[in-house]
Design a protein around this motif. Sequence first.
Motif, short mmCIF file in Angstrom:
data_model
loop_
_atom_site.label_atom_id
_atom_site.label_comp_id
_atom_site.label_asym_id
_atom_site.label_seq_id
_atom_site.Cartn_x
_atom_site.Cartn_y
_atom_site.Cartn_z
N ASP A 27 0.68 -1.31 -0.08
CA ASP A 27 0.07 0.09 -0.12
C ASP A 27 0.84 1.29 -0.04
O ASP A 27 1.77 1.34 0.74
N PHE A 28 0.38 2.26 -0.68
CA PHE A 28 1.27 3.61 -0.91
C PHE A 28 0.19 4.60 -1.00
O PHE A 28 -0.14 5.23 -2.15
N PRO A 29 -0.36 5.03 -0.05
CA PRO A 29 -1.48 6.02 0.19
C PRO A 29 -1.02 7.48 -0.09
O PRO A 29 0.18 7.70 0.30
N LEU A 30 -1.84 8.14 -1.00
CA LEU A 30 -1.39 9.67 -1.19
C LEU A 30 -2.62 10.63 -0.16
O LEU A 30 -3.75 10.49 -0.76
N ARG A 31 -2.12 11.51 0.58
CA ARG A 31 -2.75 12.47 1.21
C ARG A 31 -2.70 13.79 0.57
O ARG A 31 -1.70 14.55 0.55
N LEU A 32 -4.02 14.21 0.60
CA LEU A 32 -4.17 15.86 0.28
C LEU A 32 -4.84 16.51 1.46
O LEU A 32 -5.74 16.08 1.98
N GLU A 33 -4.00 17.43 2.16
CA GLU A 33 -4.62 17.87 3.42
C GLU A 33 -5.45 19.01 3.21
O GLU A 33 -6.49 19.24 3.80
N LEU A 34 -5.21 20.10 2.43
CA LEU A 34 -5.92 21.15 2.06
C LEU A 34 -6.13 21.42 0.63
O LEU A 34 -5.13 21.93 -0.10
N ALA A 35 -7.24 20.68 0.24
CA ALA A 35 -7.35 20.69 -1.32
C ALA A 35 -7.52 22.01 -1.85
O ALA A 35 -8.09 23.08 -1.48
N ALA A 36 -6.64 22.39 -2.93
CA ALA A 36 -6.83 23.64 -3.68
C ALA A 36 -7.26 23.27 -5.13
O ALA A 36 -6.95 22.35 -5.80
N PRO A 37 -7.74 24.17 -6.04
CA PRO A 37 -8.13 24.15 -7.48
C PRO A 37 -6.91 23.69 -8.25
O PRO A 37 -7.20 22.82 -9.09
N SER A 38 -5.74 24.06 -7.76
CA SER A 38 -4.60 23.73 -8.65
C SER A 38 -4.21 22.06 -8.63
O SER A 38 -3.47 21.79 -9.12
N GLN A 39 -4.89 21.45 -7.60
CA GLN A 39 -4.79 19.88 -7.53
C GLN A 39 -5.83 19.10 -8.36
O GLN A 39 -5.71 17.89 -8.26
N THR A 40 -6.65 20.07 -9.19
CA THR A 40 -7.34 19.40 -10.10
C THR A 40 -6.59 18.58 -10.98
O THR A 40 -5.83 19.11 -11.56
N SER A 41 -6.76 17.20 -11.09
CA SER A 41 -5.93 16.55 -11.85
C SER A 41 -5.96 15.09 -11.95
O SER A 41 -7.29 14.62 -11.30
N VAL A 42 -5.47 14.12 -12.83
CA VAL A 42 -5.79 12.81 -12.72
C VAL A 42 -4.38 12.23 -11.97
O VAL A 42 -3.36 12.61 -12.48
N TYR A 43 -4.60 11.31 -11.05
CA TYR A 43 -3.61 10.79 -10.42
C TYR A 43 -3.35 9.32 -10.54
O TYR A 43 -4.33 8.53 -10.45
N PHE A 44 -2.08 8.99 -10.85
CA PHE A 44 -1.90 7.50 -11.19
C PHE A 44 -0.73 7.24 -10.11
O PHE A 44 0.14 7.77 -10.00
N CYS A 45 -0.78 6.04 -9.60
CA CYS A 45 -0.20 5.20 -9.06
C CYS A 45 0.51 4.18 -9.61
O CYS A 45 0.01 3.75 -10.70
N ALA A 46 2.11 3.91 -9.21
CA ALA A 46 2.70 2.85 -10.24
C ALA A 46 3.62 2.05 -9.33
O ALA A 46 3.79 2.70 -8.23
#
Lengths: 110, 112
Positions: free
Chosen positions: A73-92
């Motif tokens: 497991d490798f979780p990604l945490r966003l603490e204070l979401a901002a519009p600039s973080q709008t995106s597609v996120y890929f894990c590999a």
Amino acid sequence: NAGVTQTPKFRILKIGQSMTLQCTQDMNHNYMYWYRQDPGMGLKLIYYSVGAGITDKGEVPNGYNVSRSTTEDFPLRLELAAPSQTSVYFCASGGDNEQFFGPGTRLTVL
Amino acid sequence: LAKTTQPISMDSYEGQEVNITCSHNNIATNDYITWYQQFPSQGPRFIIQGYKTKVTNEVASLFIPADRKSSTLSLPRVSLSDTAVYYCLVGVSGAGSYQLTFGKGTKLSVIP
């Protein structure tokens, strides 16, 4: 083998909210990665991990945190979401010669 | 990490051979050249990797000249399903010893 799985597939957040993107791999790879891909662009590395308990920053780590308590497991945490973080996120996860990518999480921050 | 330059887009008719060239003038001695394919709404998928000369697998060939400052991905007899973005990457091979740097890639459109 399921390979690399990611949840959720889609998510809409309000500015300032937090969330965790989940990533799991069943290939027993030590190396795992998180990327983001903005529309029409290539992928940018956010964080990576070379094994359980070890993580390091990539090209665009600001606004994100990761942890690696297990190989799978490798979780990604966003603490204070901002519009600039709008995106597609890929894990590999990384094999000897190639990286295996998950299906992605499409995140919109409004 | 060595920077790569590749065409933004290419068009091809079905059944033709497609060659996508990538320039990597600052490639290091330990660097390998890797190509990935990405379909819309999917993660990238590994196509082929090479160090020098020619590498061939069931889907593509990779040609690398002696100076290694460029490489060419060759897709034989493309079909509509080959429409995708193709990324050329340069870095040290091995599971964790390289961090992939994806540029914008080459958007290949296959025309019926």
